[in-house]
Design a protein around this motif. Structure first.
Motif, PDB file in Angstrom:
ATOM      1  N   CYS A 658      -5.439   4.194  -3.765  1.00 58.74           N
ATOM      2  CA  CYS A 658      -4.662   4.893  -4.785  1.00 58.74           C
ATOM      3  C   CYS A 658      -5.498   5.974  -5.469  1.00 58.74           C
ATOM      4  N   VAL A 858       2.626   1.279  -5.078  1.00 51.24           N
ATOM      5  CA  VAL A 858       1.987   1.391  -6.389  1.00 51.24           C
ATOM      6  C   VAL A 858       2.141   2.822  -6.909  1.00 51.24           C
ATOM      7  N   GLU A 862       4.187   4.101 -10.235  1.00 49.08           N
ATOM      8  CA  GLU A 862       3.570   4.831 -11.358  1.00 49.08           C
ATOM      9  C   GLU A 862       4.449   6.006 -11.773  1.00 49.08           C
ATOM     10  N   SER A 953      -2.220  -0.949 -11.600  1.00 49.75           N
ATOM     11  CA  SER A 953      -2.404   0.475 -11.356  1.00 49.75           C
ATOM     12  C   SER A 953      -3.848   0.850 -11.659  1.00 49.75           C
TER      13      SER A 953
END
Lengths: 1004, 97
Positions: A658, A858, A862, A953
């Protein structure tokens, strides 16, 4: 002690091939051609197991599929198979079998004390006895009952055998290869029809194998062999032995289980198909399924050594076995006398024939009288002495219609009781085909009523029990069926048969006891397999059950693997007597497939493991495997889930992936997204109707996101669609929904709007899609697509360009599911891996990072982007998702529009999409967790929604979640609680967009 | 397991098709003009006939065309097969006599 007779011309065993086997650990010998049952009887073993409830000793009753008692556990280890009837097991060298439902062994069984508590084991005893206290059920009653009741043990490892399926069509399908079926097959086969003849036994001939008969001057065995040989010579005839037609479905669709290796020694089975399920679709079906003999219902009729008369005859004639030395025959019909005559001829002593009729005088009765056999007419057996083997019977004079006996008993010594209550046609398959039965008074049995599909009945199934009649009916059926399929042959056939006259039968459904049914201690068994007695039926009616279907369920009569083959008619006749209603008025229960049990392995066939469903792989799959990706299933696709590096756990891997996307550039294999090419002059209008937003004004070269709803207004798919030309669009769908969306589009085009000129084609597998995302993605693309103008003006967000990428003809979409600057590069599928490798090479300087579906989830969470099927569940509208912006107010109509104003969809307090931030940022809410507003509320707490997505996150350094919460859109800043097993989490309701709310990144 | 005659491909096994519910329920021309009750009637209400029933099937694992079938729901006899847009054949109630 051998009970094998001297060789006889009728027998079907091969004395040249002796076989060794074990039963309950003891060694025995038999011959090829034996069943386990006949071989055990030849060794004078009658006691095979214990009964279901009372654990009473039980023995062999029948000689075929109708056997209710003698179920054994076969073989050991992975090959072990529970509850197989000894009468259906072909003996093979090295066979190992054991009794079921016994502990510690069949001779001394501890649970036999159940018999002493018989009073509590009556009909419905589970429901009555173990009612209270409730908590005892799970902990005590159920485990104990399960151990004590139940039969054999299921194998504990997976089935090592191979199974197969076969699909065939036939002009004439014949079930049963007894005299009727053989005769039918000959006639239809000679006419040239494509015939399939199936029979559950090891060889053709059916019940005729157990009788001494002459046909056209030949011994019946020779006639059978000649018929088999002739059939073998007809190319269009397929003969399947050891093959049970177990299901008869609509439009003459039948399923047959062929046992190909079960009769072979284990070593010879390796690598071969064990069983095959044949799926047959037939123009005509001939049911020549024969008949099963019924037991008589008298006290202790379940003792080992009490057998059906026809079975005794079969063991003598077919297997050369004398099941007893001194026999008593108990009958209500003439036909059974032949069993006594055959036994006598084989050397047994016939102690007496007990005939419940007052005036039996048919030719067979005369023959028996002439043979010097003592016949007691108007008598019945009222008890059996001996528990593990019948030793004597108690016989009394019975007054016709009496409810109790009053006369004194005489005792007759014996070691075998043959019984015959008449014959019940095997109507199971006919019933499965939805047919209704008719009762024939003079033969005391049910036969098929009118055909319900293209079907003909021949022989004993019609209650035509004589051999002559069977052969004739078979031939006629065969000719008719062939003719119907277009094959003209000889219309009829005649046979010269030597057989005794059939004689008469007088129904005698239950032998009276010393007290009326249900009052005395005597057990008149009706269903041996389920241990249900006449008293149970009486009790059930006393407790208010009158429908035959209810009685069946309450007493368990006709349940189990047996499906009441020997018990159904007796049960409903007894019921008819108790209710004082004629038998046809009481009706029969439903016969359900399978006729005899079928293993799961056979039903599954080859559709196992990797073959159970197609596995779809992208063109880059090998690269992902080499990179060490973990995969997840998305529909039929294998998608990289995440790419762990050495020493990384899943979360560490996700954090790294990420961060790479947010800070530099990541790359995702997005090939699995559904792609549908939509073209035609009305394509834009079509999209207007399918999507909630407007499409007419979308310029060529531009891309738009769309939501699809059903007519009820609920979201069912989403994706971006690009306008390739005025009359051509490329739609993308979610990976798992691609086929469903295509079907949906086709449905509307074909059924609602055929006037629209639109053509839809699935192109999912024509294009490989490599998605690069992150602030460095433009720089990366520039390196491999130097000719493309990537400036924001020339190539803005939500547009696409065609051109050269890494030397490949490509279509590049600037769209984003991560919220970052992002390009999806599409090249022809075959060039996919080349593109991926080029991207990886060019991206090396940016430390390009491949990321999987979990990081994708993810990243999109977000941004508050939904996943259909995760944030939606078929009850979620666009408005619930806060996506009113994509619902056109101007379009007069589109699918779903009208439903948004329905009372229910317009409610303010619907569950609406919100973001959740846990009070403790390190806590991650479990997905699916139920939410409440009041954590102190009494259980059951009013639930107000649930968590739909939840992740840690790395970008935000805390957990985030999406949820559907009642009236959530108006509750921003409010608090919800997630009561979990040992704790309750607290979360704040927030906007579902956690990152880059203004969308500067993806527009940048 | 039914055998179904696809009007384009001929007789095929049921597993090649998927079921589309009751036939001849046209999508209303102007949904906005309907009351909630009328719209709900279109959305949710379907016949559950015992006997002759007109229904839609799609040859989804074949030619992917939709078509109509008249089937007896008691005997599963398929009485007629006809194309989309065609009117149902006039049939004796309950199937062929």
């Amino acid at each position: 002690m051998s009970r094998r007779l001297q060789p006889d011309s009728t027998e079907r065993i091969n004395r040249q091939k002796p076989l060794r086997f074990t039963f309950n650990g003891k060694n025995y010998r038999g011959y090829e051609g034996d069943t386990l049952a006949s071989a055990l009887l030849a060794n004078d073993v009658h006691l095979l197991g214990r009964s279901f409830k009372y654990h009473r000793p039980r023995g062999i009753v029948a000689a075929g599929a109708e056997e209710p008692n003698s179920m054994v556990q076969l073989a050991r280890g992975a090959e072990t198979e529970p509850n197989i009837r000894a009468t259906q097991i072909s003996l093979f060298e090295g066979l190992e079998a054991a009794s079921v439902n016994v502990w510690p062994n069949v001779e001394y069984d501890i649970s036999a004390v159940n018999g002493l508590f018989a009073k509590i084991f009556t009909a419905g005893f589970y429901n009555k006895t173990f009612m209270w206290p409730k908590s005892f059920w799970m902990k005590l009653y159920e485990p104990v009952i399960r151990r004590a009741a139940g039969w054999g043990k299921a194998p504990t490892t997976s089935d090592p055998d191979i199974y197969d399926h076969m699909h065939v069509h036939a002009d004439v399908m014949i079930v049963g290869a007894g005299p009727s079926g053989l005769s039918a097959a000959l006639q239809a086969g000679r006419a040239g029809a494509r015939v399939i003849l199936v029979d559950e036994q090891a060889e053709l001939g059916g019940s005729l194998l157990g009788l001494k008969r002459e046909i056209d001057g030949k011994a019946s065995g020779d006639w059978i062999e000649a018929a088999a040989k002739e059939l073998q010579g007809i190319p269009e005839v397929t003969v399947l032995t050891r093959s049970t037609a177990f299901g008869y479905y609509d439009q003459n669709y039948l399923c047959v289980l062929e046992q190909k290796t079960d009769h072979l020694p284990l070593a010879e089975r390796k690598g071969r198909v064990r069983q095959r399920v044949w799926h047959v679709r037939a123009k005509n079906v001939i049911l020549a399924t024969g008949a099963h003999e019924r037991p008589l219902v008298f006290a202790d009729n379940d003792r080992p050594g009490v057998m059906l008369a026809g079975a005794v005859q079969t063991y003598v004639n077919r297997y050369g076995v004398l099941p007893g030395k001194r026999m008593v025959l108990f009958t209500n019909n003439d036909g059974a006398y032949e069993a006594a005559l055959d036994m006598q001829a084989a050397g047994a002593q016939i102690a007496a024939i007990i005939d419940c009729r007052e005036d039996a005088s048919g030719p067979l009765v005369q023959t028996a009288t002439d043979a010097g056999i003592k016949i007691l007419q108007g008598h019945a057996i009222t008890g059996v002495k001996g528990t593990k083997r019948a030793k004597a019977v108690e016989v009394r004079r019975i007054q016709k219609g009496a409810k109790v006996f009053t006369s004194a008993a005489q005792e007759i010594d014996c070691d075998l009781v043959a019984m015959s209550g008449g014959w019940s046609p095997v109507v199971h398959l006919f019933s499965q085909s939805q047919g209704k039965l008719e009762y024939i008074e003079e033969k005391a049995c049910f036969v098929p009523g009118s055909p319900v599909q293209k079907q003909i009945f021949a022989g004993s199934i019609n209650a035509s029990f004589g051999l002559q009649a069977c052969l004739k009916e078979g031939a006629k059926a065969g000719a008719e069926a062939a003719k119907d399929a277009g094959f003209e042959g000889e219309g009829s056939a005649s046979f010269k048969v030597q057989e005794p006259a059939e004689g008469s039968i007088e129904p005698f459904w239950i032998v009276p006891g010393g007290r009326p049914i249900g009052e005395g201690p005597a057990k008149h068994f009706v269903d041996f397999q389920n241990d249900s007695t006449a008293a149970d039926i009486e009790l059930a009616t006393r407790e208010g059950f009158e429908s035959v279907e209810h009685i069946k369920r309450y007493t368990l009569t006709g349940f189990g693997t047996d499906q009441g083959k020997t018990s159904n008619i007796n049960a409903l006749a007894i019921l008819s007597g108790i209710l004082d209603k004629p038998i046809p008025k009481v009706g029969t229960t439903t016969f359900r497939p399978p006729y005899t049990p079928v293993s799961y392995g056979a039903l599954a066939g080859r559709n196992l493991k990797d073959w159970s469903d197609p596995i779809r792989l992208t063109s880059i799959h090998d690269w992902h495997v080499e990179a060490g990706a973990e995969f997840e299933n998305v529909g039929q696709w294998k998608r990289p889930w995440y790419y762990p590096k050495a020493g990384e756990d899943m979360q560490a891997s996700l954090n790294r992936e990420c961060r790479a996307v947010r800070q530099s550039v990541g790359v995702l294999d997005a090939s699995t997204l559904g792609k549908i090419d939509i073209r035609g002059k009305d394509a834009a209008e079509f999209l207007n109707r399918i999507y909630t937003n407007a499409w007419s004004k979308l310029g060529v070269g531009r891309v738009r996101y769309g939501l699809m709803c059903h007519e009820d207004g609920m979201v069912f798919d989403d994706g971006t669609t690009a306008r390739l030309a005025e009359d051509r669009f490329l739609m993308t769908t979610t990976s798992g929904n691609a086929a469903i969306v295509l079907d949906w589009l086709e449905e509307y085009l074909q059924t609602e709007w055929p006037e629209l000129e639109v053509y839809c084609t699935s192109v999912t597998e024509q294009w490989t899609t490599v998605s690069i995302a992150g602030p460095k993605s433009r720089e990366l693309l520039k390196k491999i697509a130097p000719d493309m103008d990537l400036s924001n003006d020339a190539f803005p967000f939500m547009s696409f360009q065609e051109g050269d990428v890494a030397g490949l003809q490509a279509r590049v979409f600037r769209i984003s599911f991560t919220g970052e600057l992002s390009y999806e590069i599409n090249v022809p599928w075959t060039s996919g891996k080349a593109l991926w490798e080029a991207v990886m090479e060019a991206g090396a300087e940016f430390d390009i990072t491949p990321y999987g579906t979990e990081s994708m989830h993810v990243l999109r969470a977000e941004k508050g982007f939904i996943i259909v099927g995760q944030e939606t569940d078929g009850t979620t509208t666009p408005q619930d998702l806060g996506m009113d912006w994509i619902v056109s107010k101007k379009k007069p109509d589109f699918i779903g529009k009208r439903s948004y104003t329905r009372e229910d969809t317009a409610r303010e307090d619907r569950k609406q999409l919100v973001g959740l931030l846990t009070e403790n940022p390190a806590e991650i809410l479990p997905e699916g967790a139920q939410l409440v507003f009041d954590k102190e509320a009494a259980v059951p707490m009013p639930m107000v929604g649930h968590v739909t997505s939840s992740y840690y996150s790395a970008t935000l350094g805390r957990s985030i979640a999406l949820a559907l919460v009642k009236g959530g859109h108006g509750k921003q800043g409010g608090t919800v609680y997630a009561p979990l097993k040992n704790r309750t989490l607290t979360a704040e309701i927030v906007d579902p967009v956690f990152y880059d709310k203004e969308g500067e990144k993806l527009n940048g | 397991m039914l055998n179904i005659e696809c009007p384009w491909c001929g007789e095929r096994h049921e597993t090649e098709f998927h079921y589309g519910g009751e036939a001849h329920i046209a999508r209303p021309e102007s949904p906005e003009a309907l009351s909630d009750e009328e719209w709900a009637d279109f959305l949710f209400m379907r016949k559950n006939s015992k006997g002759l029933f007109f229904e839609r099937w799609c040859h989804s694992n074949g030619c992917r065309r939709w078509f109509n079938v008249a089937r007896n729901t008691v005997t599963h006899e398929i009485v007629a097969v006809y194309k989309m847009g065609e009117k149902p054949p006039s049939l004796v109630k309950g199937g062929k006599s």
